[in-house]
Design an enzyme around this catalytic site. Structure first.
Site, PDB file in Angstrom:
ATOM      1  N   ASP A 116       0.818  -1.213   0.000  1.00  0.00           N
ATOM      2  CA  ASP A 116       0.000   0.000   0.000  1.00  0.00           C
ATOM      3  C   ASP A 116       0.856   1.269   0.000  1.00  0.00           C
ATOM      4  OD1 ASP A 116       0.749  -0.822   2.622  1.00  0.00           O
ATOM      5  OD2 ASP A 116      -0.605   0.677   3.451  1.00  0.00           O
ATOM      6  N   ASN A 117       2.181   1.111   0.100  1.00  0.00           N
ATOM      7  CA  ASN A 117       3.073   2.269   0.056  1.00  0.00           C
ATOM      8  C   ASN A 117       3.779   2.387  -1.292  1.00  0.00           C
ATOM      9  OD1 ASN A 117       2.464   2.973   2.684  1.00  0.00           O
ATOM     10  ND2 ASN A 117       4.117   1.730   3.542  1.00  0.00           N
ATOM     11  N   ASP A 137       4.783   7.923   0.691  1.00  0.00           N
ATOM     12  CA  ASP A 137       4.813   7.475   2.076  1.00  0.00           C
ATOM     13  C   ASP A 137       6.210   7.596   2.672  1.00  0.00           C
ATOM     14  OD1 ASP A 137       4.790   5.595   4.486  1.00  0.00           O
ATOM     15  OD2 ASP A 137       2.691   5.608   3.907  1.00  0.00           O
TER      16      ASP A 137
END
Length: 541
Positions: free
Chosen positions: A69-70, A79
């Protein structure tokens, strides 16, 4: 109508295609057409991710938390959590304290982690595409092309314009050599552009010498390996048709001179905590042009100072809040703020400490936290590598000694007894400013330490002389010998007349605060004691 997660996945895919990949595919007007357009954008995603990772590896950037998700399908770095830049070249390093055990997101593991993340993206999109081959081909493409592009990137860092059969081995051997002893990645590659084809290996090493954190270790152990690599590199440069000047320009365009080092960020944070944002402004301006010389900012083209090893760690652990970022004392030991932080850290863990002398209980405590910065499980190594009862490293406490703790080789203790006796006879005190050291990189040193410094073997001290009810004779006064106060003159005369001792005021490069026993006159004996002493404190080596 699609069920479950397929509907939002389809909408997100449609949105991404229309707004971010319109240049690669005609915008879709209907969700049902999505699967026919995904193969081309997936290839673009793969290529963009590969390019991003190559840039990370090129400049020594470590993201620190490469969860799926980064990662962005646009191939952009997002991020910014526990990120950082390599100081010394260490493939095992990660700035992420929560990743300390397995180091999944370490510098050297970033390329395969990116490929694993792409694999997860492919799995997520497969229900929409329902064709495995385009995804498998794209994944294979990433693996194959990364190796090819990595070699191309490393050739650019080395200033190699053409491709030759032995280039891959040259890169592998360089990475192995860089890892032998702490070598600053940024400084090494930037200074490498100064090497010319007509240089000898010895001259080439001299040109990048500033990149070594411990040149004494290089000289004692690893110089031949470096000469071997540079001989290969210089031979390889001979196959190039670029001039040295042209090669330097191309190398400086891919090897940054400035990166945001951890200690630089810490100095900015410390100052900002006190309302001073000038360092933030300065670093912002500096890093907008990291490849430019910016000679007025040369102070930032420097290795991590020794204080940063402990100071940043203590700040990470919640100590040393609101500090000013003051430099170390002149002998390279901790400044007052770091001492206070070390004392607080020790007290919170029921350990007595003066904040300077690293006792075994305090070191054992630090080991539990510090391993994230070194790439080993230091706690397991402690029993075999830390000074124990039989350690040659001793704390000398003479009746006339004051100032910093006097650390020395057990074999140097008789000389310290002599110095103490001479001070007593002359009715002066010795204010120790430096004794045993593990590095020649001493911030604020008045005289640049020698490569074969007796401090590194525990056979030398730096000091001021305290005389006549508290007056101090420092380097500015001692250098005037014999025109110094009588008690100071008497003390120095004792040292000068003793055939087993040397006073630095008589050295070719005058160092009037220094006293040693001349161990480094015999390089073989010096190396033996140096290795014994460094093994007592260089954990895991």
């Amino acid at each position: 109508m699609l069920e479950g997660y397929k509907a939002p996945l389809l909408k997100n895919g449609h949105y991404a295609l229309n707004y971010f990949f319109s240049q690669t595919k005609k915008p879709l007007k209907d969700y049902s057409d999505l699967h026919r357009g995904l193969d081309i954008p997936m290839t673009v995603i793969w290529d963009r991710t590969l390019e991003m990772i190559l840039h990370w590896q090129r400049v020594g950037f470590v993201h620190g938390v490469m969860n799926t998700d980064n990662m962005s399908i646009l191939g952009q770095t997002i991020d910014y959590g526990p990120y950082g830049w390599l100081e010394d070249y260490d493939k095992e390093w990660t700035p992420n304290t929560t990743d300390r055990q397995h180091r999944r997101y370490r510098f050297g593991n970033q390329p395969p982690i990116a490929q694993w993340n792409l694999y997860q993206l492919a799995n997520a999109l497969f229900p929409l595409i329902e064709e495995a081959k385009p995804l498998e081909d794209a994944l294979q493409r990433y693996g194959d092309e990364f190796q090819v592009n990595y070699q191309s990137m490393m050739r650019s860092k080395l200033g190699l314009h053409t491709e030759q059969p032995g280039d891959k081995n040259l890169v592998i051997e360089l990475e192995e050599t860089l890892s032998l002893t702490e070598t600053d990645m940024t400084i090494f590659f930037r200074l490498l552009s100064d090497v010319e084809r007509t240089d000898s290996a010895e001259n080439a090493i001299e040109k990048i010498y500033t990149a070594f954190y411990h040149p004494e270790i290089l000289e004692a152990t690893y110089k031949e390996q470096w000469k071997t690599w540079f001989n290969s590199y210089l031979e390889r440069l001979g196959l190039e048709d670029q001039t040295d000047e042209a090669r330097k320009r191309t190398m400086d365009a891919v090897n940054p001179k400035y990166v945001l080092r951890n200690y630089m960020a810490q100095l900015a944070i410390d100052a900002a905590d006190k309302g001073d944002y000038s360092i933030i402004d300065e670093l912002y301006a500096l890093l907008k042009s990291p490849y430019s010389e910016q000679v007025e900012q040369e102070k930032w083209f420097a290795k991590r100072p020794e204080w940063a090893r402990h100071k940043v760690l203590l700040n990470t652990l919640g100590y040393r809040k609101g500090g000013t970022g003051a430099k170390l004392d002149e002998d390279g030991l901790f400044g007052k703020e770091t001492q206070n932080a070390m004392i607080a850290f020790a007290q919170d863990n029921n350990i007595e400490s003066d904040g300077d002398w690293l006792t075994r209980p305090l070191i054992n405590l630090l080991l539990k936290e510090i391993d994230v910065y070194y790439g080993n499980d230091w706690s397991d190594l402690a029993e075999n590598n830390l000074p124990a009862e039989g350690s040659p490293l001793r704390l000398y406490q003479g009746s006339r000694f004051r100032g910093k703790p006097c650390r020395a080789d057990v074999l140097f203790l008789p000389m310290l007894d002599k110095i103490n006796a001479y001070a007593e006879q002359a009715k002066v005190y010795i204010a120790v400013t430096s004794s045993f050291r593990t590095t020649t990189n001493v911030a604020g040193a008045i005289v640049k330490p020698a490569t074969f410094s007796n401090h590194l073997a525990g056979h030398g001290i730096d000091m001021n002389v305290v005389y006549d009810n508290g007056n101090w004779a420092n380097s500015k006064m001692l250098v005037k010998y014999p025109n110094v106060p009588e008690s100071v003159r008497v003390f120095l005369k004792f040292i000068i007349d003793d055939p087993q001792l040397r006073w630095g005021g008589n050295f070719t490069t005058t160092d009037p605060v220094h006293i040693d026993d001349g161990l480094n006159r015999d390089k073989t004996k010096w190396r033996k004691r140096y290795e014994v002493m460094q093994k007592a404190v260089q954990l895991g080596k």
